[in-house]
Design a protein around this motif. Sequence first.
Motif, short mmCIF file in Angstrom:
data_model
loop_
_atom_site.label_atom_id
_atom_site.label_comp_id
_atom_site.label_asym_id
_atom_site.label_seq_id
_atom_site.Cartn_x
_atom_site.Cartn_y
_atom_site.Cartn_z
N LEU A 152 -103.31 -36.21 -5.19
CA LEU A 152 -102.18 -35.19 -5.26
C LEU A 152 -102.16 -34.07 -5.40
CD1 LEU A 152 -104.34 -36.11 -9.06
CD2 LEU A 152 -102.60 -36.73 -8.44
N ARG A 153 -101.63 -33.45 -4.02
CA ARG A 153 -100.99 -32.58 -3.24
C ARG A 153 -99.94 -31.84 -3.81
NH1 ARG A 153 -102.98 -35.36 1.84
NH2 ARG A 153 -105.05 -34.33 2.42
N TYR A 154 -99.54 -30.60 -3.91
CA TYR A 154 -98.40 -29.19 -4.06
C TYR A 154 -98.24 -30.34 -5.50
CZ TYR A 154 -98.84 -28.35 0.55
OH TYR A 154 -99.37 -27.67 2.09
N ASN A 155 -99.20 -30.30 -6.30
CA ASN A 155 -97.94 -30.77 -7.79
C ASN A 155 -97.99 -29.84 -8.71
OD1 ASN A 155 -96.70 -32.77 -7.77
ND2 ASN A 155 -98.36 -34.33 -7.19
N ASN A 156 -98.73 -28.31 -8.58
CA ASN A 156 -99.08 -27.05 -9.22
C ASN A 156 -99.15 -27.20 -10.55
OD1 ASN A 156 -98.82 -24.53 -9.56
ND2 ASN A 156 -96.17 -24.68 -10.89
N MET A 157 -100.26 -28.29 -11.22
CA MET A 157 -100.99 -28.75 -11.59
C MET A 157 -101.31 -27.79 -13.28
SD MET A 157 -104.11 -31.39 -11.55
CE MET A 157 -103.37 -31.72 -10.20
N GLY A 158 -102.01 -27.43 -12.36
CA GLY A 158 -102.61 -26.12 -12.69
C GLY A 158 -103.85 -26.09 -13.65
N ASN A 185 -111.44 -41.21 -2.31
CA ASN A 185 -111.50 -39.94 -2.25
C ASN A 185 -110.09 -39.58 -2.94
OD1 ASN A 185 -111.89 -40.29 0.88
ND2 ASN A 185 -111.79 -42.42 0.87
N ILE A 186 -110.42 -38.16 -3.07
CA ILE A 186 -109.19 -38.18 -4.00
C ILE A 186 -108.24 -36.15 -3.63
CG2 ILE A 186 -110.81 -36.50 -5.21
CD1 ILE A 186 -108.53 -36.48 -7.67
N SER A 187 -107.35 -36.09 -3.48
CA SER A 187 -106.63 -35.03 -2.63
C SER A 187 -105.91 -33.86 -3.87
CB SER A 187 -106.04 -34.83 -1.42
OG SER A 187 -106.69 -35.95 -0.75
N VAL A 188 -106.16 -32.85 -3.62
CA VAL A 188 -105.49 -31.89 -4.94
C VAL A 188 -105.08 -30.48 -4.55
CG1 VAL A 188 -106.29 -33.41 -6.76
CG2 VAL A 188 -107.70 -31.56 -6.20
N ASP A 189 -105.51 -30.09 -3.44
CA ASP A 189 -105.03 -29.16 -2.88
C ASP A 189 -103.69 -28.58 -3.38
OD1 ASP A 189 -104.73 -31.64 -0.82
OD2 ASP A 189 -103.92 -29.98 0.46
N TRP A 190 -103.71 -27.60 -2.88
CA TRP A 190 -102.32 -26.81 -3.42
C TRP A 190 -101.72 -27.26 -4.87
CZ3 TRP A 190 -100.74 -22.59 -0.41
CH2 TRP A 190 -101.21 -22.67 0.76
N ASN A 191 -102.34 -27.31 -5.66
CA ASN A 191 -102.44 -27.63 -7.22
C ASN A 191 -102.73 -26.13 -8.44
OD1 ASN A 191 -101.04 -29.82 -8.42
ND2 ASN A 191 -103.09 -30.77 -6.29
N ASP A 192 -103.06 -25.27 -7.65
CA ASP A 192 -103.01 -24.00 -8.71
C ASP A 192 -103.67 -24.02 -10.07
OD1 ASP A 192 -103.12 -20.82 -9.07
OD2 ASP A 192 -101.41 -21.34 -10.67
N LEU A 193 -105.06 -24.54 -8.81
CA LEU A 193 -105.99 -25.09 -10.31
C LEU A 193 -107.29 -24.44 -10.89
CD1 LEU A 193 -108.18 -27.92 -8.47
CD2 LEU A 193 -106.49 -28.12 -10.23
N LYS A 194 -107.26 -22.40 -9.79
CA LYS A 194 -107.92 -21.76 -10.23
C LYS A 194 -109.95 -21.75 -10.23
CE LYS A 194 -104.56 -18.44 -11.36
NZ LYS A 194 -103.25 -19.82 -10.92
N SER A 195 -110.19 -21.44 -11.13
CA SER A 195 -111.75 -21.29 -11.05
C SER A 195 -112.03 -22.70 -12.43
CB SER A 195 -112.40 -20.31 -11.45
OG SER A 195 -112.77 -19.53 -12.46
N GLU A 196 -111.48 -22.43 -13.42
CA GLU A 196 -111.36 -22.90 -14.44
C GLU A 196 -111.57 -24.67 -14.33
OE1 GLU A 196 -111.05 -24.22 -19.47
OE2 GLU A 196 -109.79 -22.23 -17.97
N GLY A 197 -109.63 -25.16 -13.46
CA GLY A 197 -109.56 -25.89 -13.15
C GLY A 197 -110.99 -26.68 -11.82
#
Length: 237
Positions: free
Chosen positions: A174-180, A199-211
């Motif tokens: 799920l990289r680079y999707n800005n899911m927030g 395996n799950i990839s979620v880098d570059w998604n603007d998750l913040k601490s809560e995410g």
Amino acid sequence: LHLGANFVGGVGMRSLMNQIKDFTSLRSLVLEPPYENDMGNDDTGAAILAHKNLTLLRKLDLGIFTCEKTIIQELAPMIAGLPNITYLGLDNMAIDMEGAKALASAMSKAKFLTGLSLQGIRLGSLGAKVVAPAFKELKYLSELNLGSCDLGSEGSVAIFSAMQGLKLLTILNLRYNNMGTEGAKALALALKEFTVLTNISVDWNDLKSEGCHLYTSDAADERSSVDLGGRRIIKKK
């Protein structure tokens, strides 16, 4: 049949496809033109449409095709006519709303897919909402690549909600999707259903601490590998 990186260009590809389109027993077709010699819009479309007779295909990977013209509408009926297809790769294809509708229709008919890659298809939030219901039909999906699809928060919520029935999913990009944060919350709910996901990839998604909290919750307790972009969390046995 793998035709990757042969620098054949548009004319050469049309010639090749004219030869192989009658190979009706073909099970796998991979077309990967190199970036520096990618085919033009018309040549790409001509090559793809020549697949129509290859109804026994189990794998269709259009690799790194890039073109400005939306050809998914033309491609969708051909995919729908592949009842045994188990892997579909449509990376980097241009798409608009009509293309998103065509993609959703094709996906919903490819019920035996175990692998699907839509990396680089810029669905956006609106396109993601159109495509999302099709994921409910993909009960056998084990590998899914949605990297760089520009899902956004609302698109992520729509797709992750529809994906909750994918009980066999093992690899998810799920990289680079800005899911927030809202997208992360929807993903956390879906993770509870992905009982065999490793395996799950979620880098570059603007998750913040809560995410990011989802990775320390019960939702991610059984994951063996989580990629947050340069840092990988490996579950301790």
